[in-house]
Enzyme design. Structure first.
Site, mmCIF file in Angstrom:
data_model
loop_
_atom_site.group_PDB
_atom_site.id
_atom_site.type_symbol
_atom_site.label_atom_id
_atom_site.label_comp_id
_atom_site.label_asym_id
_atom_site.label_seq_id
_atom_site.Cartn_x
_atom_site.Cartn_y
_atom_site.Cartn_z
ATOM 1 N N GLY A 144 18.455 -67.500 24.578
ATOM 2 C CA GLY A 144 19.802 -67.041 24.280
ATOM 3 C C GLY A 144 20.481 -69.101 23.301
ATOM 4 O O GLY A 144 22.109 -68.327 23.756
ATOM 5 N N SER A 176 16.146 -65.477 21.572
ATOM 6 C CA SER A 176 16.828 -65.121 20.516
ATOM 7 C C SER A 176 16.846 -64.100 19.400
ATOM 8 O O SER A 176 16.806 -64.591 18.036
ATOM 9 C CB SER A 176 17.472 -66.388 19.213
ATOM 10 N N GLY A 229 16.207 -60.668 25.110
ATOM 11 C CA GLY A 229 17.117 -60.531 26.359
ATOM 12 C C GLY A 229 18.450 -60.188 26.490
ATOM 13 O O GLY A 229 18.734 -59.529 26.058
ATOM 14 N N GLY A 230 19.272 -61.442 25.632
ATOM 15 C CA GLY A 230 20.465 -60.519 24.922
ATOM 16 C C GLY A 230 20.656 -59.305 24.140
ATOM 17 O O GLY A 230 21.545 -58.666 24.649
ATOM 18 N N ASN A 232 14.847 -56.858 28.826
ATOM 19 C CA ASN A 232 14.524 -57.847 30.074
ATOM 20 C C ASN A 232 15.986 -57.868 30.528
ATOM 21 O O ASN A 232 17.198 -58.560 29.512
ATOM 22 C CB ASN A 232 14.550 -59.490 29.956
ATOM 23 N N GLU A 281 8.030 -67.573 25.516
ATOM 24 C CA GLU A 281 9.476 -67.766 25.007
ATOM 25 C C GLU A 281 10.023 -69.054 25.373
ATOM 26 O O GLU A 281 10.159 -69.660 26.387
ATOM 27 C CB GLU A 281 9.859 -67.094 27.101
ATOM 28 N N HIS A 330 10.185 -66.648 34.166
ATOM 29 C CA HIS A 330 10.996 -66.932 33.280
ATOM 30 C C HIS A 330 11.756 -67.999 33.620
ATOM 31 O O HIS A 330 11.980 -68.098 34.858
ATOM 32 C CB HIS A 330 11.643 -65.403 33.998
HETATM 33 P P1 PGA Z 1 17.120 -63.704 24.536
HETATM 34 O O1 PGA Z 1 16.212 -63.915 26.123
HETATM 35 O O2 PGA Z 1 16.366 -62.954 24.302
HETATM 36 O O3 PGA Z 1 18.778 -63.752 24.978
HETATM 37 O O4 PGA Z 1 17.097 -65.143 24.078
HETATM 38 C C1 PGA Z 1 14.679 -63.927 26.295
HETATM 39 C C2 PGA Z 1 15.035 -63.151 27.918
HETATM 40 O O5 PGA Z 1 16.100 -63.575 28.591
HETATM 41 O O6 PGA Z 1 14.280 -63.326 27.908
#
Ligand code: PGA
Length: 240
Positions: free
Chosen positions: A163, A201, A222-223, A4, A157, A88
Site C-alpha cells: 500500500g 503495490s 491488494g489495492g 486480495n 510481500e 498476511h
Molecule cells: P497492495 O497490497 O497491492 O495494496 O500493496 C497487497 C496485499 O494486500 O496483499
C-alpha cells in the site's frame, strides 16, 4: 493472479468484475480472495474454471467452539472456498504469531484448502540487512510440513511495500525468489519447485517491469484489485 480483495468489495462490485473479466480475458487463472460473507454466494455463482474463490484468513482451531466471530478453515471449505490467505502482514500486525500461523496452515491443509502463505520483512529489518534471515525464520517457524507441499503457495510481500507505492528492485526480487524456492526445497526435502508470488503495490502501470523475472509465478494484488478495470489491465498488461 490473486486478488486480495481485503474488506472492500461488496456483491455488485465483484459481479461487475466477473462480467468485465468474461469479456476481456478468459484464459488466465484468477483467484478472488473475498470477504468471508461473499464466499458462499460467489463460489456458487462463478462457474468459470479460470476464476476461483478464496478466503482471507481463518481461525487457528478447526473445532467448533467458543470462538465468537471467527471463521474456521472448515467453514471456509464448507462455504466453497478453494484458497485461503494466511500470514498476511495486516493479520500479523493484529497479533498473529508464527506459531498461530502454523496452526492455521495445519487446519487449512487438513481441510484441503490451497494456502497463500504471506511472508515479508519490515522496512527496519530490510535496512539492517536482515531480509533473508527474516524470510527463512518465517518459513521455518510457520510451515506445517505434513501433506502440505502441493497445497502451499508463498506470497513474498515486503511489509514496507504494501500500500505504499514502493517496490523492491528487480535484481533484489530475483535473488529473493530463488532464495525462497531454495529454502522451501530444503524444508520439504524435495526437488519440486513451489510457486512464489509477489505482492506489494503492484498496479496496471508498474506490472510490466515484472515480466523480466523468470522465477516469479504470479501476484497477490491488494489495492489495485479494488477496481475491476485496474485489475483486468494488470492481467492484460502482464500476459500480453
Ligand atoms: P497492495 O497490497 O497491492 O495494496 O500493496 C497487497 C496485499 O494486500 O496483499
Amino acid at each position: 493472479m490473486f486478488g486480495n480483495l481485503n474488506s472492500f468489495r461488496i456483491v455488485h462490485q465483484i459481479n461487475a468484475f466477473c462480467k468485465k473479466y468474461r469479456k476481456h480475458q478468459k484464459n488466465y487463472k484468477v483467484i478472488l480472495c473475498v470477504p468471508s460473507t461473499l464466499i458462499y454466494y460467489f463460489s456458487n455463482k462463478i462457474k468459470s474454471k479460470f476464476v476461483s474463490i478464496g478466503g482471507q484468513n481463518c481461525h487457528r482451531s478447526n473445532k467448533f467452539g467458543s470462538f465468537t466471530g471467527s471463521i474456521t478453515a472448515g467453514m471456509l471449505k464448507n462455504a466453497g472456498a478453494k484458497y485461503v490467505i494466511l500470514g498476511h502482514s495486516e493479520n500479523r500486525f493484529e497479533g498473529d504469531t508464527e506459531q498461530e500461523i502454523k496452526k492455521k496452515i495445519e487446519t487449512s491443509v487438513k481441510e484441503k484448502l490451497n494456502i497463500i502463505f504471506c511472508i515479508g520483512e519490515t522496512a527496519k529489518e530490510k535496512k539492517k540487512g536482515k531480509t533473508f534471515a527474516v524470510l527463512k525464520k518465517q518459513l521455518i517457524n510457520s510451515i506445517y510440513k505434513s501433506n502440505s507441499i502441493s497445497k502451499i503457495i508463498i506470497a513474498y510481500e515486503p511489509r514496507w511495500s504494501i500500500g505504499t507505492g514502493k517496490i523492491p528492485k528487480i535484481t533484489e526480487l530475483t535473488k529473493i525468489f530463488s532464495f525462497i524456492k531454495k529454502e522451501l526445497k530444503k524444508i520439504f526435502k524435495t526437488k519440486k519447485s513451489i510457486s512464489v508470488l509477489y505482492g506489494g503495490s503492484v498496479n496496471d502501470k508498474n506490472i510490466n517491469m515484472f515480466t523480466s523475472i523468470s522465477n516469479l509465478d504470479g501476484f497477490l494484488i491488494g489495492g489495485s484489485s479494488q477496481s475491476s478495470k485496474k485489475f483486468i489491465d494488470i492481467i492484460k498488461n502482464y500476459y500480453k
